[in-house]
Design an enzyme around this catalytic site. Sequence first.
Site, PDB file in Angstrom:
ATOM      1  N   SER A  95      -4.752   2.737  17.475  1.00 36.42           N
ATOM      2  CA  SER A  95      -5.478   3.963  17.070  1.00 36.42           C
ATOM      3  C   SER A  95      -7.001   4.265  18.203  1.00 36.42           C
ATOM      4  O   SER A  95      -7.501   3.162  19.185  1.00 36.42           O
ATOM      5  CB  SER A  95      -6.925   2.842  15.957  1.00 36.42           C
ATOM      6  OG  SER A  95      -8.363   3.727  15.019  1.00 36.42           O
ATOM      7  N   LYS A 119      -6.066  -3.906  16.153  1.00 35.99           N
ATOM      8  CA  LYS A 119      -5.772  -3.230  16.832  1.00 35.99           C
ATOM      9  C   LYS A 119      -5.890  -3.706  18.252  1.00 35.99           C
ATOM     10  O   LYS A 119      -4.982  -3.473  19.510  1.00 35.99           O
ATOM     11  CB  LYS A 119      -6.509  -1.991  16.848  1.00 35.99           C
ATOM     12  CG  LYS A 119      -5.745  -1.143  15.658  1.00 35.99           C
ATOM     13  CD  LYS A 119      -4.791  -0.827  14.743  1.00 35.99           C
ATOM     14  CE  LYS A 119      -4.143  -0.369  13.675  1.00 35.99           C
ATOM     15  NZ  LYS A 119      -2.456  -0.651  13.485  1.00 35.99           N
ATOM     16  N   ASN A 160       0.761  -1.319  -0.010  1.00 39.49           N
ATOM     17  CA  ASN A 160      -0.086  -0.138  -0.202  1.00 39.49           C
ATOM     18  C   ASN A 160       0.939   1.524  -0.571  1.00 39.49           C
ATOM     19  O   ASN A 160       0.133   2.652   0.229  1.00 39.49           O
ATOM     20  CB  ASN A 160      -0.870  -0.031   1.343  1.00 39.49           C
ATOM     21  CG  ASN A 160      -2.174   1.175   0.966  1.00 39.49           C
ATOM     22  OD1 ASN A 160      -2.156   1.186   0.382  1.00 39.49           O
ATOM     23  ND2 ASN A 160      -2.333   1.211   2.463  1.00 39.49           N
ATOM     24  N   ASN A 174     -11.859   6.292   1.323  1.00 42.26           N
ATOM     25  CA  ASN A 174     -13.663   5.898   2.942  1.00 42.26           C
ATOM     26  C   ASN A 174     -13.276   7.473   3.995  1.00 42.26           C
ATOM     27  O   ASN A 174     -13.992   7.628   3.988  1.00 42.26           O
ATOM     28  CB  ASN A 174     -13.141   5.019   3.155  1.00 42.26           C
ATOM     29  CG  ASN A 174     -13.268   4.208   2.733  1.00 42.26           C
ATOM     30  OD1 ASN A 174     -14.354   3.629   1.430  1.00 42.26           O
ATOM     31  ND2 ASN A 174     -11.581   2.809   2.141  1.00 42.26           N
ATOM     32  N   ASN A 175     -11.523   7.216   3.879  1.00 44.45           N
ATOM     33  CA  ASN A 175     -11.601   8.677   4.970  1.00 44.45           C
ATOM     34  C   ASN A 175     -11.767  10.400   4.468  1.00 44.45           C
ATOM     35  O   ASN A 175     -11.711  10.677   3.335  1.00 44.45           O
ATOM     36  CB  ASN A 175     -10.465   8.811   4.871  1.00 44.45           C
ATOM     37  CG  ASN A 175     -10.168   7.797   6.407  1.00 44.45           C
ATOM     38  OD1 ASN A 175      -8.912   6.679   5.698  1.00 44.45           O
ATOM     39  ND2 ASN A 175     -11.054   6.990   7.327  1.00 44.45           N
ATOM     40  N   TYR A 227     -10.298  -4.626  10.782  1.00 44.44           N
ATOM     41  CA  TYR A 227      -9.408  -3.346  11.717  1.00 44.44           C
ATOM     42  C   TYR A 227      -9.009  -3.350  12.940  1.00 44.44           C
ATOM     43  O   TYR A 227      -7.923  -3.925  13.741  1.00 44.44           O
ATOM     44  CB  TYR A 227      -9.355  -2.421  10.444  1.00 44.44           C
ATOM     45  CG  TYR A 227      -8.919  -1.366  11.050  1.00 44.44           C
ATOM     46  CD1 TYR A 227      -7.667  -1.188  10.764  1.00 44.44           C
ATOM     47  CD2 TYR A 227      -9.435  -0.078  11.254  1.00 44.44           C
ATOM     48  CE1 TYR A 227      -6.764   0.050  11.135  1.00 44.44           C
ATOM     49  CE2 TYR A 227      -8.943   1.085  11.690  1.00 44.44           C
ATOM     50  CZ  TYR A 227      -7.214   0.915  12.272  1.00 44.44           C
ATOM     51  OH  TYR A 227      -6.945   1.878  12.425  1.00 44.44           O
TER      52      TYR A 227
END
Length: 333
Positions: free
Chosen positions: A124, A153, A35, A198-199, A149
């Site tokens: 996060s 975390k 990525n 998406n953000n 996701y």
Amino acid sequence: MAILLPGGAGYIGSHTAVELLKEGKEIIIIDNFSNSKPEVLKKIKQITGKDFKFYEIDYSNKEELEKVFKENKIEAVLNFAGYKAVGESVQKPIEYYTNNISGCLVLLDTMRKYGCKKFIFSSSATVYGDPEIIPLTEECKTGGVTNPYGATKLYIEQILKDTYTSDNTWDICILRYFNPVGAHESGLIGEEPQGIPNNLMPYIVRVASGKLKELSVFGNDYNTPDGTGVRDYIHVVDLAKGHVLALEKLDKEENGIYIYNLGTGIGYSVLDMVKSFEKATGKNVPYKIAPRRAGDIASCYAEPKKAKEELGWVAKKTLEDMCKDSWNYIEKN
Ligand code: UD1
């Protein structure tokens, strides 16, 4: 003695690499470019005027990772090699659990084998789920994550706690990022989401540049001042500096496991972001009100006092910097 950065060519990793090099640290980056792009490495060198070693490997490949530990003296690891797209994690949970959790376990096991026990983990604010109280302190309840996701975390945090309990010669720092945005002021490195973002911030910049038609504001009926979702946006360079200070803390202090929120402590709504972006850049961001997005929460922002008191870290960049630097990166790339 070098600091190893798995995923160091990615968004947060590359900005942290710059800050570490600026502090005169020796770094080694490993990345498989799943990525990110190889050009990022050149740009890190261009910004800092400094060189570093690089290995194109998958951090979860034990044999290849061992080669890195055999060939170098590694004193600490900052792990940025996690997958991070919330929606994709719902579609590909096995890939997310494998890369993020199994990968991290391979890393920890290899570190232990080579006697390297200093570790900084990119966590996060998602670990807090839907907050009962805001601002969020590090003591707030964790859990209630809404996607794989977020679960990775949360589980890795638990793995790190258990690891320290079993062997207190580990020295671990968990950094809970709020919403990282912005880019390096040079415009050379920044966020490069694949496909339609998406953000919020990556979406806004693509609407401003005409690549996307309009922003959908996901819900305007939340219990917030203007009804749209409130988040703690933090400039990626401030975030990167937090890692340098966290590393210094681990160097100075007794061994331990430390947890810090990295946020500004200020919540901005989606409409605040749109207006601030328009003001900072002079660009138009057309938007429409759309239904709420599944899994979203109304408000989330940090109480960053602990990081200030114990790391001497405070976020210095303003919302205007975040907007200008995000836009500068898109214009230059
Ligand atoms: C999400 C993840 C978080 C992750 C972070 C960064 C969840 C619950 N949280 O945070 O774990 O660390 O991304 O990758 O999934 N918005 C719009 N329109 C858009 C995009 C976003 O209105 O096109 C709104 C959202 O509803 C939200 C705010 O903007 O209120 C921020 O959204 P986003 O940037 O996706 O971050 P989070 O959802 O806070």
